[in-house]
Write a protein that holds these residues in place. Structure first.
Motif, PDB file in Angstrom:
ATOM      1  N   PRO A  91      57.789 105.827  15.873  1.00  0.00           N
ATOM      2  CA  PRO A  91      56.343 106.019  15.729  1.00  0.00           C
ATOM      3  C   PRO A  91      55.663 104.713  15.286  1.00  0.00           C
ATOM      4  O   PRO A  91      56.270 103.882  14.587  1.00  0.00           O
ATOM      5  N   ALA A  92      54.408 104.550  15.659  1.00  0.00           N
ATOM      6  CA  ALA A  92      53.648 103.360  15.270  1.00  0.00           C
ATOM      7  C   ALA A  92      53.614 103.206  13.743  1.00  0.00           C
ATOM      8  O   ALA A  92      53.603 102.080  13.230  1.00  0.00           O
ATOM      9  N   MET A  93      53.624 104.309  13.029  1.00  0.00           N
ATOM     10  CA  MET A  93      53.605 104.266  11.561  1.00  0.00           C
ATOM     11  C   MET A  93      54.821 103.511  11.031  1.00  0.00           C
ATOM     12  O   MET A  93      54.708 102.699  10.107  1.00  0.00           O
ATOM     13  N   PHE A  94      55.992 103.752  11.617  1.00  0.00           N
ATOM     14  CA  PHE A  94      57.202 103.058  11.158  1.00  0.00           C
ATOM     15  C   PHE A  94      57.162 101.579  11.546  1.00  0.00           C
ATOM     16  O   PHE A  94      57.539 100.711  10.769  1.00  0.00           O
ATOM     17  N   LYS A  95      56.674 101.278  12.743  1.00  0.00           N
ATOM     18  CA  LYS A  95      56.529  99.884  13.158  1.00  0.00           C
ATOM     19  C   LYS A  95      55.567  99.164  12.223  1.00  0.00           C
ATOM     20  O   LYS A  95      55.793  98.024  11.816  1.00  0.00           O
ATOM     21  N   GLY A  96      54.477  99.843  11.834  1.00  0.00           N
ATOM     22  CA  GLY A  96      53.527  99.270  10.885  1.00  0.00           C
ATOM     23  C   GLY A  96      54.146  99.026   9.515  1.00  0.00           C
ATOM     24  O   GLY A  96      53.797  98.064   8.825  1.00  0.00           O
ATOM     25  N   PHE A  97      55.073  99.899   9.117  1.00  0.00           N
ATOM     26  CA  PHE A  97      55.808  99.692   7.862  1.00  0.00           C
ATOM     27  C   PHE A  97      56.562  98.365   7.931  1.00  0.00           C
ATOM     28  O   PHE A  97      56.513  97.560   6.997  1.00  0.00           O
ATOM     29  N   ILE A  98      57.241  98.122   9.037  1.00  0.00           N
ATOM     30  CA  ILE A  98      57.966  96.858   9.200  1.00  0.00           C
ATOM     31  C   ILE A  98      56.982  95.687   9.173  1.00  0.00           C
ATOM     32  O   ILE A  98      57.187  94.705   8.453  1.00  0.00           O
ATOM     33  N   ASP A  99      55.905  95.782   9.941  1.00  0.00           N
ATOM     34  CA  ASP A  99      54.932  94.694  10.009  1.00  0.00           C
ATOM     35  C   ASP A  99      54.336  94.356   8.651  1.00  0.00           C
ATOM     36  O   ASP A  99      54.171  93.190   8.311  1.00  0.00           O
TER      37      ASP A  99
END
Length: 188
Positions: A91-99
């Protein structure tokens, strides 16, 4: 400490059942853990122009939630990530966590030549996903990209990936067996 990054918007989801099984078992054994509930805590995954400076150059992120997540990762020996596969990826939410959380000087640093240096020392990592497609279709993302290109360079090591494929059309026994397997893997 074990840090669990949980990324699903519904408390009624199969992903939440997995989280509940893991935390119940850890609590029952008196193990220390910390849950980062990205949706439940209202995490903002957007890397804006302010955050981009920290991402590229290091320094303060000026976000209490991000700082709390970074502190948890730095104190962890074990990491668990739980999320669904949507449209073939996280999910984009998890990618945003990494970013937003994987910032220079906190989670990684660089040599003068630009080579990544890990700032974390997480020895054991379990990625738990759920999907409608077969695991072999999405395995290249985890084995060929997320683990060697994102997690390992920052010091997130010993990565194991478990995917419950065909979640919706699979049997209840299939889903329960998956929960039992991943819970045993994480709590061992």
């Amino acid at each position: 400490m074990i840090t669990i990054v949980y990324c699903h918007p519904s408390d009624g989801s199969f992903n939440h059942q997995i989280l509940q099984s893991i935390t119940d078992r850890l609590s029952g054994e008196g193990r220390e853990y910390y849950v980062i509930n990205l949706y439940g805590e209202g995490f903002n995954p957007v890397l804006d122009s302010r955050g981009l400076h920290s991402y590229v150059d290091g320094g303060s992120v000026d976000d209490e939630m991000v700082e709390r997540y970074q502190k948890a990762l730095r104190q962890s020996e074990q990491l668990v990530c739980i999320f669904p596969i949507w449209w073939g990826m996280m999910p984009a939410m998890f990618k945003g966590f990494i970013d937003r959380v994987f910032t220079k000087g906190i989670v990684y640093d660089t040599t003068p030549e630009g080579e990544l240096l890990p700032c974390l020392s997480i020895d054991r990592t379990t990625i738990v996903t759920t999907s409608e497609e077969s695991s072999d279709i999405i395995a290249p993302f985890f084995d060929g990209y997320l683990t060697p290109q994102v997690f390992n360079p920052v010091g997130i090591n010993g990565v194991s990936w478990f995917n419950c494929d065909h979640t919706t059309d699979g049997s209840a026994a299939h889903r329960q067996e998956f929960i039992d397997t991943v819970t045993a893997q994480i709590v061992r």
